[in-house]
Write an enzyme that holds these catalytic residues in place. Structure first.
Site, PDB file in Angstrom:
ATOM      1  CG  HIS A   1      -1.938   1.080   1.260  1.00 38.82           C
ATOM      2  ND1 HIS A   1      -3.249   0.876   1.646  1.00 38.82           N
ATOM      3  CD2 HIS A   1      -1.853   2.395   0.965  1.00 38.82           C
ATOM      4  CE1 HIS A   1      -3.907   2.022   1.589  1.00 38.82           C
ATOM      5  NE2 HIS A   1      -3.075   2.968   1.176  1.00 38.82           N
TER       6      HIS A   1
ATOM      7  CB  THR B   1      -5.100   8.538  -9.170  1.00 42.47           C
ATOM      8  OG1 THR B   1      -4.965   8.271  -7.776  1.00 42.47           O
ATOM      9  CG2 THR B   1      -6.551   8.726  -9.538  1.00 42.47           C
TER      10      THR B   1
ATOM     11  NE  ARG C   1      -0.430  12.570 -11.100  1.00 37.96           N
ATOM     12  CZ  ARG C   1       0.683  13.263 -11.319  1.00 37.96           C
ATOM     13  NH1 ARG C   1       0.644  14.374 -12.036  1.00 37.96           N
ATOM     14  NH2 ARG C   1       1.841  12.843 -10.855  1.00 37.96           N
TER      15      ARG C   1
ATOM     16  CG  HIS D   1      -7.790   3.984   0.796  1.00 37.16           C
ATOM     17  ND1 HIS D   1      -7.309   3.533  -0.399  1.00 37.16           N
ATOM     18  CD2 HIS D   1      -6.746   4.596   1.439  1.00 37.16           C
ATOM     19  CE1 HIS D   1      -6.022   3.860  -0.493  1.00 37.16           C
ATOM     20  NE2 HIS D   1      -5.665   4.492   0.605  1.00 37.16           N
TER      21      HIS D   1
ATOM     22  CD  GLU E   1      -8.296   6.612   4.449  1.00 38.38           C
ATOM     23  OE1 GLU E   1      -9.074   6.735   3.483  1.00 38.38           O
ATOM     24  OE2 GLU E   1      -7.175   7.136   4.489  1.00 38.38           O
TER      25      GLU E   1
ATOM     26  CG  ASP F   1      -1.298   5.522   3.117  1.00 35.43           C
ATOM     27  OD1 ASP F   1      -1.562   5.350   1.925  1.00 35.43           O
ATOM     28  OD2 ASP F   1      -2.126   5.951   3.943  1.00 35.43           O
ATOM     29  CG  ASP F   2       0.496   8.911   1.248  1.00 41.03           C
ATOM     30  OD1 ASP F   2       0.457   8.958   0.011  1.00 41.03           O
ATOM     31  OD2 ASP F   2      -0.492   8.634   1.949  1.00 41.03           O
TER      32      ASP F   2
END
Ligand code: IMP
Ligand code: ZN
Length: 345
Positions: free
Chosen positions: A23, A111, A113, A206, A209, A288-289
């Site tokens: 993830h 995503t 884009r 997700h 959350e 995640d990030d």
């Protein structure tokens, strides 16, 4: 209260531990330093560039919450990483960082884009090209998951699924639902996820959350999509947690993200990892990030070892629980399990 317990695990061990990352949002994984380099380059060719220095915007002492975090992408990082060159540069940097952190299998999600002369399809092509050409790719087989943003319409979601189907042969393994959990009506995505499943793509969502995205109606709707994995699983009623286990759905737990963004209360010791770790289910610790929360996967393993008193042997087992729920197929699973067995000796 944060627990602190004795363990034989140290940073060198979690760095060398063969880890799978399941993830990781591509754009959220770009480090502030890499964004800064892109910003410098872009400033050179356009001195009027109206974007501030990422090293200031993403400084270490910054704290994030669900309200400040999500706009960061649409209002800043996407604008900075909008050119072909910046997409390639940042993707290579993300791959390199995961490799250096001892990640031996990666599922990156992004995503589709469009931006300055780069269509959504071209964007996917650029990212897949970076994965294909990455030096040392043998050490870190990488697959792609395409994300549907919660703000999308049903037809935009279907467009993502169609792209995922088109690029399956090149390593797209699944479809995700992400984005600001306070936005959107998830029921409109039913047809898109149904189609993804019909075409053999895996599904990750997700899930629960924030309280606003955790109504019984929303969670039941999402479970009806037939997810293979769920991310975060924070505000989940106990009865539903047992249903998740019964269905053998894999869990992607992003501890530092949750703690730092105050999505969970308390520190690592109070994180719901503590509840799930002793249950019968597949769990993957995830970053995640990384670019925003600054905690590499090796640090996530170190945190749980130190907080919950897990031994080296238990961390090897935990890493194996993540392998159980990869989307990359049986052959990859066997390779990864063999790596873990070798590490144990
Ligand atoms: P990208 O898909 O590679 O562009 O990565 C950024 C996207 O991931 C943005 O739409 C973010 O809203 C989304 N994202 C990053 N972290 C989270 C999260 O914790 N929850 C939901 N969406 C997220
Ligand atoms: Zn996420």
């Amino acid at each position: 209260m944060t627990q602190s317990a004795t363990t034989d695990v140290d940073a060198a061990f979690t760095l060398s531990l063969p880890k799978v990352e399941l993830h990781a949002h591509l754009t959220g994984s770009i480090t502030p330093q890499c964004l800064h380099e892109i910003w410098q380059q872009r400033k050179l060719s356009d001195p009027n560039l109206a974007l501030g220095d990422p090293l200031e915007l993403l400084s270490k002492d910054k704290t994030w919450n669900a309200t400040t975090f999500f706009p960061l992408f649409s209002s800043y990082i996407y604008a900075l990483c909008s050119t072909r060159e910046s997409i390639i540069y940042s993707t290579n940097s993300v791959l390199q960082n995961f490799k250096e952190d001892g990640v031996v299998y990666l599922e990156l999600r992004t995503t589709p884009r469009s931006s300055e002369g780069v269509s959504k399809e071209a964007y996917i092509g650029l990212v897949l090209g970076c994965i294909d050409n990455f030096e040392g790719k043998e050490a870190i087989p990488t697959y792609l998951i395409l994300s549907i943003d919660r703000r999308s319409t049903a037809s935009q979601a279907m467009e993502v699924v169609d792209l995922a189907i088109r690029y399956k042969e090149r390593g797209v393994v699944g479809v995700d639902l992400c984005g600001d959990p306070s936005k959107g009506d998830v029921s409109v995505f039913k047809a898109a996820f149904t189609k993804a499943k019909q075409h053999g793509l895996k599904i990750t969502l997700h899930f629960a959350e924030v309280p606003a995205s955790s109504s019984e109606l929303e969670l039941e709707t999402l479970l009806r999509f037939g997810p293979d994995r769920l991310g975060h699983v924070i505000h989940v009623p106990e009865e539903m947690a047992h249903e998740i286990m019964r269905r053998r759905i894999g869990l992607e737990l992003c501890i530092s993200c949750n703690v730092q963004a105050s999505l969970t209360e308390g520190g690592v010791g109070e994180h719901h990892f503590g509840w799930w770790k002793d249950r019968e289910c597949s769990i993957a610790l995830c970053t995640d990030d990384l670019g925003i929360f600054g905690s590499p996967l090796s640090n996530e393993y170190l945190l749980v070892a130190e907080t919950f008193g897990l031994s080296r042997k238990e961390l090897l087992k935990l890493s194996g629980r993540a392998v159980e729920c990869i989307f990359g197929g049986e052959e990859e699973k066997q390779r990864l399990l063999a790596l873990l067995v070798r590490q144990e000796k």
